[in-house]
Enzyme design. Structure first.
Site, PDB file in Angstrom:
ATOM      1  N   ARG B  16       0.837  -1.201   0.000  1.00 45.53           N
ATOM      2  CA  ARG B  16       0.000   0.000   0.000  1.00 45.53           C
ATOM      3  C   ARG B  16       0.878   1.261   0.000  1.00 45.53           C
ATOM      4  O   ARG B  16       1.014   1.936  -1.003  1.00 45.53           O
ATOM      5  CB  ARG B  16      -0.946  -0.011   1.215  1.00 45.53           C
ATOM      6  CG  ARG B  16      -2.124   0.961   1.108  1.00 45.53           C
ATOM      7  CD  ARG B  16      -1.797   2.416   1.444  1.00 45.53           C
ATOM      8  NE  ARG B  16      -1.264   2.583   2.796  1.00 45.53           N
ATOM      9  CZ  ARG B  16      -0.781   3.735   3.251  1.00 45.53           C
ATOM     10  NH1 ARG B  16      -0.752   4.796   2.473  1.00 45.53           N
ATOM     11  NH2 ARG B  16      -0.284   3.821   4.465  1.00 45.53           N
ATOM     12  N   ASP B  17       1.508   1.550   1.125  1.00 48.87           N
ATOM     13  CA  ASP B  17       2.270   2.797   1.247  1.00 48.87           C
ATOM     14  C   ASP B  17       3.452   2.811   0.283  1.00 48.87           C
ATOM     15  O   ASP B  17       3.898   3.871  -0.167  1.00 48.87           O
ATOM     16  CB  ASP B  17       2.750   2.965   2.690  1.00 48.87           C
ATOM     17  CG  ASP B  17       3.049   4.423   3.041  1.00 48.87           C
ATOM     18  OD1 ASP B  17       2.852   5.301   2.174  1.00 48.87           O
ATOM     19  OD2 ASP B  17       3.478   4.691   4.166  1.00 48.87           O
ATOM     20  N   HIS B 216       5.239   4.662  12.637  1.00 43.38           N
ATOM     21  CA  HIS B 216       5.217   4.595  11.176  1.00 43.38           C
ATOM     22  C   HIS B 216       6.260   5.602  10.697  1.00 43.38           C
ATOM     23  O   HIS B 216       6.023   6.806  10.712  1.00 43.38           O
ATOM     24  CB  HIS B 216       3.820   4.964  10.681  1.00 43.38           C
ATOM     25  CG  HIS B 216       3.673   5.005   9.190  1.00 43.38           C
ATOM     26  ND1 HIS B 216       3.263   3.915   8.453  1.00 43.38           N
ATOM     27  CD2 HIS B 216       3.890   6.004   8.298  1.00 43.38           C
ATOM     28  CE1 HIS B 216       3.223   4.250   7.163  1.00 43.38           C
ATOM     29  NE2 HIS B 216       3.590   5.510   7.045  1.00 43.38           N
ATOM     30  N   HIS B 218       9.249   7.129   8.086  1.00 42.84           N
ATOM     31  CA  HIS B 218       9.781   7.258   6.729  1.00 42.84           C
ATOM     32  C   HIS B 218      11.279   7.542   6.810  1.00 42.84           C
ATOM     33  O   HIS B 218      11.741   8.182   7.741  1.00 42.84           O
ATOM     34  CB  HIS B 218       9.040   8.363   5.984  1.00 42.84           C
ATOM     35  CG  HIS B 218       7.645   7.985   5.615  1.00 42.84           C
ATOM     36  ND1 HIS B 218       7.223   7.805   4.313  1.00 42.84           N
ATOM     37  CD2 HIS B 218       6.570   7.695   6.379  1.00 42.84           C
ATOM     38  CE1 HIS B 218       5.957   7.451   4.303  1.00 42.84           C
ATOM     39  NE2 HIS B 218       5.535   7.380   5.529  1.00 42.84           N
ATOM     40  N   CYS B 249      11.365   5.986  -3.894  1.00 36.88           N
ATOM     41  CA  CYS B 249      11.763   6.638  -5.148  1.00 36.88           C
ATOM     42  C   CYS B 249      12.907   7.629  -4.963  1.00 36.88           C
ATOM     43  O   CYS B 249      12.884   8.698  -5.553  1.00 36.88           O
ATOM     44  CB  CYS B 249      10.592   7.376  -5.786  1.00 36.88           C
ATOM     45  SG  CYS B 249       9.541   6.310  -6.729  1.00 36.88           S
ATOM     46  N   ASN B 260       9.113   4.062   3.534  1.00 40.99           N
ATOM     47  CA  ASN B 260       9.163   3.586   4.897  1.00 40.99           C
ATOM     48  C   ASN B 260      10.493   2.898   5.159  1.00 40.99           C
ATOM     49  O   ASN B 260      11.226   2.563   4.247  1.00 40.99           O
ATOM     50  CB  ASN B 260       8.046   2.556   5.126  1.00 40.99           C
ATOM     51  CG  ASN B 260       6.700   3.222   5.250  1.00 40.99           C
ATOM     52  OD1 ASN B 260       6.273   3.579   6.324  1.00 40.99           O
ATOM     53  ND2 ASN B 260       6.042   3.429   4.120  1.00 40.99           N
TER      54      ASN B 260
END
Lengths: 321, 321
Positions: B16-17, B216, B218, B249, B260
């Site tokens: 998903r993420d 969560h 990044h 990316c 993540n």
């Protein structure tokens, strides 16, 4: 609680530890221009190159020429790496800023395989090195400790063994009128984790509370910055780093290749944590972008790509998720 | 001293993420195969996709079909993300394993710009959500807190504000017969640093000692693993991560894109620190390599490239430096 330092010192090793891993050999002029950008960013200690066998490390074959071409800045130390007395002589002749360095590995297997001698043989060779350092008026010795946080061959290295090895070197130095002035712990094969960094640094601190400790960390398995933070939390204030994370080759299929922590990424997190580095983030980002162009492959550093500056309200034009 | 947990739970958010950021839209079959590999690696909670507007996130337009095509494994929860009640209805209809989730952002600017409503408006909308959750028998609510560690627009977010916002939600939940069962802190725009993670987690712990906290994170600025370690040190045992670091990316010039933390890198360092994840490192590496092939660009994860296994003496054939 954590004992974070107020300010830290970063030695830039990109031009040496970084470029020696790159497929493309840079020209002397390219290296000098990169080194100038690094000095512009505020780095006051830069490892320019190494004096090793040109057949083994062709990327470093022109280190003499790089030193000759440097336009030296006041307040910047231009360092070199050497692995034997012949290399040290060449470094002196080239005009490198010399410090007294000795090196051991905590892993006997690594030592025999990669350095070609055991710990005892390293100890036995010390007097030859010290003679040269004494001739240059150097009595304060930095001891490099390879595989300080584990070894590909031997796995976990007990902290007790590391402390015992350092103690033997320190005794020898004392006996010969030298002083152990720094321990430089290297995660040579990139197996370190933050708990282990805490344990090794803590064990050395316990034995020698005043002895400065330096960390040389590779980001092989994504833990470089986390390991550096573990060092910071114990008050370590000397680090090696390479601009853009040069040296990693993570995307070239070179299995196990290990770039140092990226100078600009580490400087960024230090700044966010209120720890001064004396470095200019804009100039670091420019140097990282330039390094990426020079080596012709994407570098692993992140801050120079994502940005280190929060946009002011007036410059925000679109939302990001 | 640090309060590291004995074992942790990782929710895999790569499908998903991660995939929502990728240029290439994967097919339903490709997504299902990747999700199967992730379950094979021992992941027991996998975010399959999101139910959002297909025009805004075309990579997630087929999430219904992915759920329909899944061959569900026992013991694995297949999750989905939704941003409004229509999305929640679609997730229920698709057969997603639903938990009760609410979401706020500590930054009012971020909230207005990206979620389209203020904190007070989010509070006002809560009863509609709770009605649906109650209808599904869900009374334990997880509160997602976006921009928990700083915001691109507002910069540093004081811990006090975050705690006060959570407290207001908790009061409302109590008053309506629900329970705040988890706080899920998101470093939405990747500005977190380990000190800040310690402060925010510490402030929440002080107020609600028994409340489970999830992170969560990044890796936008190279600090993701270091931030996770800071959470671990305070006993946090729930994390999101994405296989291979999907979603970053970093080399596509997409400035500010934020992957993540890589599942396999985080699982590796946990394992090295003696913290159990229940995950199979070989299967994780295989899934990361497969994800890299699917998206057609180098992924930022490091362990799947560098290796997680020290060679045994008999397999060592050449020295590495």
């Amino acid at each position: 609680m954590a004992d974070y330092p107020k300010h830290i010192h970063i030695m830039e090793v990109g031009p040496r530890d970084g470029l020696q891993m790159e497929a493309r050999c840079l020209s002397v002029a390219e290296k000098v221009a990169l080194i100038d950008m690094l000095a512009d960013a505020g780095l006051t200690e830069i490892e320019v190159g190494s004096f090793v066998h040109p057949a083994r490390v062709p990327q470093m074959a022109d280190t003499d020429a790089v030193f000759a071409a440097l336009s030296r800045r006041e307040g910047v130390d231009y360092r070199a790496l050497w692995l034997n007395l012949r290399g040290l002589e060449r470094a002196v002749a080239a005009g490198a800023d010399i410090t007294a360095k000795l090196s051991i590995a905590t892993s006997e297997t690594f030592s025999r395989r990669n350095v070609g001698r055991s710990f005892e043989e390293s100890l036995a060779a010390m007097p030859d090195w010290l003679e040269v350092y004494a001739a240059h008026g150097l009595r304060d010795v930095s001891l490099g400790v390879m595989t300080a946080f584990g070894c590909t061959y031997e796995g976990h290295v007990p902290e007790g063994r590391t402390v015992a090895m350092i103690a033997r070197v320190a005794e020898r130095l004392d006996a010969q009128g030298f002083r152990l002035a720094e321990v430089d712990l290297a995660d040579t094969t990139g197996w370190g984790n933050p708990l282990q960094v805490s344990r090794v640094v803590g064990a050395i601190r316990e034995r020698w509370p005043e002895l400065p400790i330096k960390l040389h960390l590779h980001d092989t398995r994504g833990c470089g910055i986390a390991n550096a933070i573990a060092g910071l939390a114990l008050g370590v204030d000397r680090f090696d780093a390479s601009i853009g994370g040069l040296g990693g080759c993570p995307f070239a299929g070179l299995k196990g290749a290990a770039g140092n922590i990226a100078t600009e990424d580490f400087a960024f997190v230090c700044s966010e944590m209120g720890i001064e580095t004396g470095l200019d983030p804009d100039a670091l980002a420019a140097a990282a972008r330039h390094a990426e162009t020079l080596v012709g492959r994407p570098l692993p550093g992140k801050v120079f790509r994502a940005g280190h500056r929060r946009p002011t309200a007036s410059t925000v034009t679109s939302a990001s998720g």
